[in-house]
Write a protein that holds these residues in place. Structure first.
Motif, PDB file in Angstrom:
ATOM      1  N   LEU A  15       0.978  -3.009 -13.911  1.00 19.05           N
ATOM      2  CA  LEU A  15       1.635  -2.228 -12.877  1.00 19.05           C
ATOM      3  C   LEU A  15       3.057  -2.673 -12.568  1.00 19.05           C
ATOM      4  N   TYR A  16       3.270  -3.977 -12.387  1.00 17.96           N
ATOM      5  CA  TYR A  16       4.512  -4.406 -11.757  1.00 17.96           C
ATOM      6  C   TYR A  16       4.941  -5.786 -12.227  1.00 17.96           C
ATOM      7  N   GLN A  17       6.254  -5.956 -12.307  1.00 17.28           N
ATOM      8  CA  GLN A  17       6.840  -7.225 -12.713  1.00 17.28           C
ATOM      9  C   GLN A  17       8.033  -7.521 -11.816  1.00 17.28           C
ATOM     10  N   ALA A  18       8.226  -8.784 -11.490  1.00 18.24           N
ATOM     11  CA  ALA A  18       9.306  -9.172 -10.576  1.00 18.24           C
ATOM     12  C   ALA A  18      10.680  -8.951 -11.200  1.00 18.24           C
ATOM     13  N   THR A  19      11.627  -8.654 -10.340  1.00 16.18           N
ATOM     14  CA  THR A  19      13.041  -8.598 -10.682  1.00 16.18           C
ATOM     15  C   THR A  19      13.790  -9.387  -9.600  1.00 16.18           C
ATOM     16  N   PRO A  20      15.057  -9.703  -9.812  1.00 16.10           N
ATOM     17  CA  PRO A  20      15.795 -10.451  -8.789  1.00 16.10           C
ATOM     18  C   PRO A  20      15.754  -9.763  -7.422  1.00 16.10           C
ATOM     19  N   ASN A  21      15.467 -10.549  -6.394  1.00 16.96           N
ATOM     20  CA  ASN A  21      15.475 -10.116  -4.993  1.00 16.96           C
ATOM     21  C   ASN A  21      14.413  -9.072  -4.640  1.00 16.96           C
ATOM     22  N   SER A  22      13.365  -8.997  -5.441  1.00 15.24           N
ATOM     23  CA  SER A  22      12.258  -8.095  -5.092  1.00 15.24           C
ATOM     24  C   SER A  22      11.184  -8.811  -4.284  1.00 15.24           C
ATOM     25  N   PHE A  23      11.201 -10.149  -4.286  1.00 12.61           N
ATOM     26  CA  PHE A  23      10.257 -10.959  -3.503  1.00 12.61           C
ATOM     27  C   PHE A  23      11.026 -12.157  -2.946  1.00 12.61           C
TER      28      PHE A  23
ATOM     29  N   ASP B  86      15.500 -16.195  -3.096  1.00 14.92           N
ATOM     30  CA  ASP B  86      14.770 -15.349  -4.025  1.00 14.92           C
ATOM     31  C   ASP B  86      13.716 -16.231  -4.688  1.00 14.92           C
ATOM     32  N   THR B  87      12.445 -15.833  -4.624  1.00  7.00           N
ATOM     33  CA  THR B  87      11.401 -16.685  -5.202  1.00  7.00           C
ATOM     34  C   THR B  87      11.147 -16.395  -6.685  1.00  7.00           C
ATOM     35  N   MET B  88      11.784 -15.377  -7.223  1.00  2.00           N
ATOM     36  CA  MET B  88      11.551 -15.042  -8.628  1.00  2.00           C
ATOM     37  C   MET B  88      12.736 -15.483  -9.478  1.00  2.00           C
TER      38      MET B  88
END
Length: 331
Positions: free
Chosen positions: A123-131, A222-224
């Motif tokens: 479904l979903y994968q992190a990108t900068p500043n999304s988490f 940013d945690t990612m």
């Protein structure tokens, strides 16, 4: 948000079972095939209920519903809003959900505890500043070192949020037990920050943007990044028993989801259009949220990163091969 949204597609026709093949190249194969070319008959079960959180990760589920992709595969799908991943997983194991959105950390933890779960769609994968880790506008915390001894809100304990925060803290000389994680649904985090009930919050969109607009919340980090950059976040899980008893149903679901993921991956406008229908935000907010990526391949190489990171930070006592958890997807 609670169990308030249940949208159902109408069953229309029976889809012939197609070949279930991995969509990736070397290192991106899916796993065990669930249908073979030329097999007769439609889905064993047409009516299925899927749990989903009110966050962007689930966008393709609603795109598939809205555009009739499930219907075209002979499926009558109810997408039911759940308030947290832990609740959704419990409902899946109890049999009140047939499938559910799940974060991969929670899935690997369940598998390590002996639960037979299978990931059937990405479904979903992190990108900068999304988490991001967010703090109140007037917070005295200015850097990660300032989190020592503080309370951090996360949507669930021992999940992808706590793993991402722990990984970041470790990279900056802190340990997991230097902070206190407070379980809190994403929609409640803004209020807890505003009242000072927590010192920081690990936030996902659209709540991240809403907290910035609503109370002037500030990004702390940013945690990612680093070891969690581009981290796989969420997929759809079923129980091993459901997969074994309903291979054509799973294959039909995967075909519909593959189409929806391709739409989400290539058309931000389609995602912006669907978000207000199940999250309850306005179009203006949907237009500015930072979206993650929507992978179109269910690949073991990518998901193995999550399992390996969990071993590194003590979430898993022994390694898990991602390929044993994946069920190949139709493309």
């Amino acid at each position: 948000m609670r169990f308030t949204r249940a949208r159902r597609a109408v069953v229309a026709g029976v889809a012939a079972a197609l070949a279930l093949s991995a969509c990736g190249g070397p290192g991106e194969r899916g796993g065990t095939a669930v249908a073979s070319a030329g097999s007769a008959g439609g889905p064993e079960r047409t009516a299925i209920t899927i749990g989903a959180l009110p966050i962007p990760d689930a966008a393709s589920l609603y795109i598939a519903e809205q555009r009739g992709y499930f219907e075209e595969e002979g499926l009558d799908v109810t997408v039911k809003t759940v308030v947290g991943g832990a609740q959704a997983q419990q409902a899946l194991l109890a049999g009140t959900l047939d499938a559910t959105q799940t974060n991969y950390v929670s899935t690997f933890l369940a598998v390590s505890a002996g639960e037979k779960l299978k990931i059937v769609a990405d479904l979903y994968q992190a990108t900068p500043n999304s988490f991001n880790i967010m703090v109140a506008r007037d917070s005295p915390i200015r850097d990660l070192a300032g989190l020592k001894g503080r309370k951090i809100a996360v949507n669930s304990r021992r999940n992808v949020g706590t793993l991402a925060v722990t990984s970041l803290l470790t990279a900056h000389g802190l340990k997991e037990d230097d902070v206190t994680f407070v379980q809190c649904p994403f929609p409640d985090m803004q209020d807890k920050l505003a009242r000072g009930a927590v010192d920081a919050a690990w936030m996902a969109e659209p709540h991240l943007t809403m907290a910035q607009k609503g109370i002037g919340a500030q990004k702390l980090a940013d945690t990612m990044v680093g070891s969690t950059a581009d981290l796989p976040i969420a997929g759809v899980a079923v129980t091993g028993r459901f997969a074994e008893e309903n291979p054509r149903t799973v294959a039909a679901f995967q075909r519909a989801m593959h189409r929806a993921q391709r739409v989400a991956a290539s058309d931000r406008g389609a995602v912006e259009e669907i978000l207000p229908t199940y999250i309850g935000i306005d179009a203006a907010t949907a237009a500015v949220v930072t979206l993650g990526a929507f992978p179109t391949r269910l690949g073991e190489t990518r998901l193995q990163r999550v399992a390996d990171l969990m071993v590194e930070h003590g979430y898993l006592k022994r390694p898990i091969a991602a390929e044993t958890v994946l069920l190949g997807n139709a493309g």
